[in-house]
Motif scaffolding. Structure first.
Motif, short mmCIF file in Angstrom:
data_model
loop_
_atom_site.label_atom_id
_atom_site.label_comp_id
_atom_site.label_asym_id
_atom_site.label_seq_id
_atom_site.Cartn_x
_atom_site.Cartn_y
_atom_site.Cartn_z
N UNK A 227 -15.55 9.98 14.53
CA UNK A 227 -15.22 10.94 15.65
C UNK A 227 -14.02 11.86 15.18
N UNK A 228 -13.18 11.53 14.66
CA UNK A 228 -12.08 12.25 14.34
C UNK A 228 -12.24 13.53 13.69
N UNK A 229 -13.51 13.63 13.17
CA UNK A 229 -13.59 14.74 12.11
C UNK A 229 -14.99 15.57 12.84
N UNK A 230 -15.53 15.09 13.88
CA UNK A 230 -16.76 15.81 14.39
C UNK A 230 -16.38 17.14 14.96
N UNK A 231 -17.24 18.16 14.92
CA UNK A 231 -17.16 19.36 15.38
C UNK A 231 -17.60 19.73 16.72
N UNK A 232 -17.08 20.32 17.55
CA UNK A 232 -17.54 20.66 18.98
C UNK A 232 -18.36 21.79 18.96
N UNK A 233 -19.28 21.75 19.88
CA UNK A 233 -20.23 22.90 19.95
C UNK A 233 -19.51 24.00 20.24
N UNK A 234 -19.98 25.17 19.89
CA UNK A 234 -19.55 26.52 20.06
C UNK A 234 -19.79 27.17 21.54
N UNK A 235 -19.34 28.27 21.39
CA UNK A 235 -19.63 29.12 22.96
C UNK A 235 -20.96 29.48 23.13
N UNK A 236 -21.61 29.47 22.11
CA UNK A 236 -23.14 29.71 22.01
C UNK A 236 -24.05 28.82 22.40
N UNK A 237 -23.42 27.70 22.70
CA UNK A 237 -24.62 26.64 22.94
C UNK A 237 -25.52 26.94 24.08
N UNK A 238 -26.66 26.84 24.08
CA UNK A 238 -27.49 27.12 25.24
C UNK A 238 -27.63 26.20 26.23
N UNK A 239 -27.25 26.50 27.35
CA UNK A 239 -27.30 25.29 28.53
C UNK A 239 -28.34 25.26 29.20
#
Ligand code: ATP
Ligand code: MG
Ligand code: MG
Ligand code: MG
Length: 439
Positions: A227-239
């Motif tokens: 978990x400590x190295x996981x990357x968070x979804x960007x602003x371009x994620x399609x909701x």
């Protein structure tokens, strides 16, 4: 903002009542003041951070498709009788009687009220999905309010409520909030780990607490090092793309993560020791699917495609912005004070005039101040005639990301010093480069 015109009641001594570092630093940095047990004023410096945090929360809620409204703090007891929670909620609820002897309460949460709003105007499944949220003060008469705004009685909450026709679309609503939360906390500069939480009688796996690891946290937590190295979804994620959201949630729920209530020792023991993180954590957010728990007793139904009345499937999604501020400080400070992530810092830059009254110092500072303001940078200008040591200590304590220090010798030579709060790194640069350096 000029410090001479501001209200920043700094405390030099460590307040005795503060047991944890965030409480100590919030009091010392003049962010909050206790008015009664578990009830706080947010002083100007605290209010600025609260506004920044709420702005990020709002942006991410809106991006995910949730719609903001504002419900009152005071609610009627009758509404809570409909769901059966008026008695069940117990002593955490602050009950109030008005002059007509009507029973009211200070809302600890808003499921009943939002369900009432929903049922008063939504009739058809065609109006779904819907997610309504607000950011409003809550009151819970905690047995043991402590740690300042970390566990207070009056606290701010962003609470969102989703309404869907069936489980499948409710699950997508849940995923939307899950992803919005990952983005929100990331933008606030903290690492959060979504952990399986108890779903009670509802069952299923749609309840997660968002936890910040901190030694002062009140929960015992267990998670995989991944978990400590996981990357968070960007602003371009399609909701609007349910499959994309589901895939992100799957990634973020696959490694082991649970609070003590949900801890599965058999699974945990199967992990290699090197992957185990057993720590303490702070619950800054909580999302929860509860199906028709409120819609059934309160008769919040829509007409489905076949013309039948169907109780809506609901979920609720909370973040405590006031607690989050304390948690950010727990995660980001040093001996000298707070280290604000830029996104939530009360001001971006602290400008220190080392010798107010010195013509060169004053001229250089006024120019930098004006230019920074013009560039839209929030700057706190220490224009006060105080000792150098006190100025440095205050600036480090309040934790603005960048400091610009202008002394008489430097000003004469056309130079200022720029200091990065987080690293302590200092650099002397021409006055003309200051604005570019700190923006
Ligand atoms: P806790 O386990 O800490 O008592 P909770 O599970 O009762 O919190 P929720 O009902 O899930 O809290 O509320 C949503 C969010 O509101 C929490 O995740 C937390 O960020 C915030 N919150 C809850 N209680 C408090 C409090 N007493 N002071 C500050 N923030 C709070
Ligand atoms: Mg609680
Ligand atoms: Mg909890
Ligand atoms: Mg909770």
């Amino acid at each position: 903002m000029r410090l001479s015109r501001y209200f920043l009641p700094i405390l030099k001594e460590n307040p005795k009542e503060a047991e944890i570092v965030s409480h100590r630093l919030m009091l010392r940095a003049g962010m909050i003041r206790q008015q009664a047990a578990g009830i706080y004023s947010f002083l100007p410096m605290g209010k600025r951070v609260l506004d920044k945090v709420c702005a990020i929360i709002r942006e991410e809620q809106n991006r995910s498709g949730a719609v903001e409204l504002l419900m009152p703090t005071i609610q009627s007891a009758d509404l809570w009788r409909e769901s059966g929670r008026y008695e069940a909620y117990g002593k955490e609820m602050l009950r109030i009687e008005d002059r007509h002897e009507r029973e009211l309460l200070f809302g600890p949460t808003n499921e009943e009220m939002v369900t009432d709003i929903f049922r008063s105007s939504i009739r058809s499944y065609k109006d779904l999905p819907l997610n309504l949220y607000h950011i409003q003060w809550k009151f819970r008469d905690e047995v043991r309010p402590r740690f300042g705004v970390m566990r207070s009685r009056e606290f701010l909450m962003k609470d969102a409520y989703s309404f869907d026709l069936d489980f499948e679309s409710a699950q997508t609503a849940y995923h939307r909030m899950f992803v919005a939360y990952l983005r929100t906390f990331n933008r606030c500069g903290v690492k959060v780990i979504p952990m399986r939480a108890d779903t009670g009688p509802i069952g299923g796996d749609l309840s997660h607490e968002f936890i910040i690891l901190a030694s002062t946290g009140e929960s015992e937590v267990f998670c995989h090092r991944d978990f400590l190295a996981m990357s968070v979804p960007g602003a371009d994620v399609n909701f609007a793309d349910a499959a994309e959201l589901a895939a992100i949630v799957k990634d973020w729920t696959t490694p082991y993560a649970a609070t003590d209530e949900m801890h599965d020792t058999a699974l945990w023991d199967g992990l290699p020791d090197a992957d185990k993180v057993a720590a303490r954590g702070i619950e800054v957010g909580h999302i929860f699917y509860f199906g028709t728990k409120y819609s059934e007793p309160m008769n919040a139904v829509v007409t489905g495609p076949e013309g039948k009345d169907i109780p809506v499937h609901m979920g609720s999604y909370g973040i405590g912005p006031s607690r989050l501020i304390a948690a950010i400080i727990e995660a980001s400070h040093d001996e000298a004070g707070i280290i604000w992530p830029r996104s939530v810092a009360p001001f971006d830059v602290g400008l220190i005039n080392m010798k107010p009254g010195d013509a060169d110092c004053d001229a250089a500072c006024e120019t930098i101040y004006a230019e920074l303001e013009k560039a839209g940078v929030d700057v706190l200008y220490d224009d006060q005639d105080t000792r150098a040591g006190a100025k440095f200590a205050t600036m480090d304590l309040i934790g603005l990301p960048m400091q610009v220090i202008v002394g008489p010798r430097g000003a004469k030579a056309g130079e200022a010093e720029v200091k990065v709060r987080a690293t302590g790194e200092r650099e002397t640069i021409p006055l003309a480069s200051v604005v570019a350096r700190v923006t």
